[in-house]
Design an enzyme around this catalytic site. Structure first.
Site, short mmCIF file in Angstrom:
data_model
loop_
_atom_site.label_atom_id
_atom_site.label_comp_id
_atom_site.label_asym_id
_atom_site.label_seq_id
_atom_site.Cartn_x
_atom_site.Cartn_y
_atom_site.Cartn_z
N CYS A 37 0.84 -1.21 0.00
CA CYS A 37 0.00 0.00 0.00
C CYS A 37 0.87 1.26 0.00
O CYS A 37 1.47 1.60 1.02
CB CYS A 37 -0.92 -0.03 1.21
SG CYS A 37 -1.81 1.51 1.51
N CYS A 40 -0.08 4.06 2.45
CA CYS A 40 0.27 3.68 3.83
C CYS A 40 1.67 4.17 4.18
O CYS A 40 1.94 4.58 5.31
CB CYS A 40 0.21 2.16 4.00
SG CYS A 40 -1.43 1.43 3.80
#
Length: 284
Positions: A37, A40
């Site tokens: 991700c 993230c």
């Protein structure tokens, strides 16, 4: 990624202790993330920075979504990154997707203690530990942040009285709103009365009477020392300064010695700084 006092990687073993039990002590910010991700990787450093900056006002709990699918399901997480704020065992706020530091601060501050609450708690803890000087400093800082708060107002007055700072306490008590002059106010007034009675010793009264009859520098030095011993530091310093302003070597230098002794004993007190500056103004 390494754990710190304020940042914890969640496992199935510590999940209940951190996410639930600790959230009854202070907010727990839960960050659901994964290696793949990209947002993230942008979000996590911001959360880590804030966790270290707030120094334990909240815990940052990191959950690797790929490794802890049962938790992801329990919390109903549908996308990454997702951040949830836990309080008293329940999610109370959160957001999905990357956010700016400013936006995250706004969300956090709705759930974190205010600076004055932290100072108030610190003052109470220090008082319980017997550190009256530290408690007074913290209480004053809380009062400066929120002088309108009744609980802070009375805590500050209480710490002043513990340090025998009767004049400052009396000034603050006089400013107490009429609607707040209830049981706690009355108790503090009684405490102030007792301290003032204790500070008005027979020795002080006798010296004051002598000075009315004989304006003697040596007697004034003795009176100043008695004032100081009774906790009446401001009166002691003002009396000695009045002597020094007329003669720096008043009472054969005893006035100067007593003045500097008191100033040094009160080191760290605003009263000490005030009179030290006034003393230097006489020298230069």
């Amino acid at each position: 990624m390494s754990n710190t006092e304020f940042i914890v990687d969640i496992s199935m073993e510590n999940a209940k202790a951190i996410l639930i039990e600790r959230s009854f002590e202070h907010p727990v910010v839960v960050d659901f993330w994964a290696d793949w991700c990209e947002p993230c990787k942008t979000l996590m450093p911001i959360l880590e920075k804030l966790a270290n900056e707030y120094q334990g006002n909240f815990t940052l709990a990191r959950i690797n979504a790929d490794e802890l699918q049962p938790l992801v399901g329990q919390f109903g997480v549908r996308s990454l990154p997702t951040v949830m704020i836990m309080k008293d065992g329940q999610p109370v706020d959160g957001f999905a997707g990357a956010q700016t530091e400013g936006a995250i601060r706004e969300i956090l501050e709705k759930h974190l203690p205010k600076p004055e609450d932290l100072k108030l708690a610190q003052a109470k803890t220090l008082a319980e530990q017997g550190d009256d000087t530290g408690a007074l400093k913290a209480a004053k800082e809380a009062w400066e942040l929120a002088p309108e708060r009744t609980d802070i107002h009375f805590t500050y007055i209480s710490t002043l009285l513990k340090q025998n700072k009767c004049e400052e306490a009396k000034t603050l008590l006089a400013k107490t709103k009429l609607e707040d002059q209830q049981a706690e106010y009355q108790a503090l007034m009684s405490q102030l009365d007792l301290l003032e009675q204790a500070a008005d010793t027979p020795e002080i009264r006798a010296l004051e009477k002598q000075i009315q009859q004989d304006d003697n520098a040596d007697l004034k030095v003795q009176l100043a020392i008695q004032y100081d011993q009774a906790g009446r530091h401001a009166e002691a310093l003002e009396l000695l300064f009045s002597l020094l302003s007329k003669d720096i070597e008043a009472a054969d230098g005893h006035a100067k010695k007593a003045f500097l002794d008191i100033v040094n004993t009160l080191s760290g007190d605003p009263l000490s700084s005030k009179y030290r500056r006034r003393y230097f103004s006489l020298l230069y």
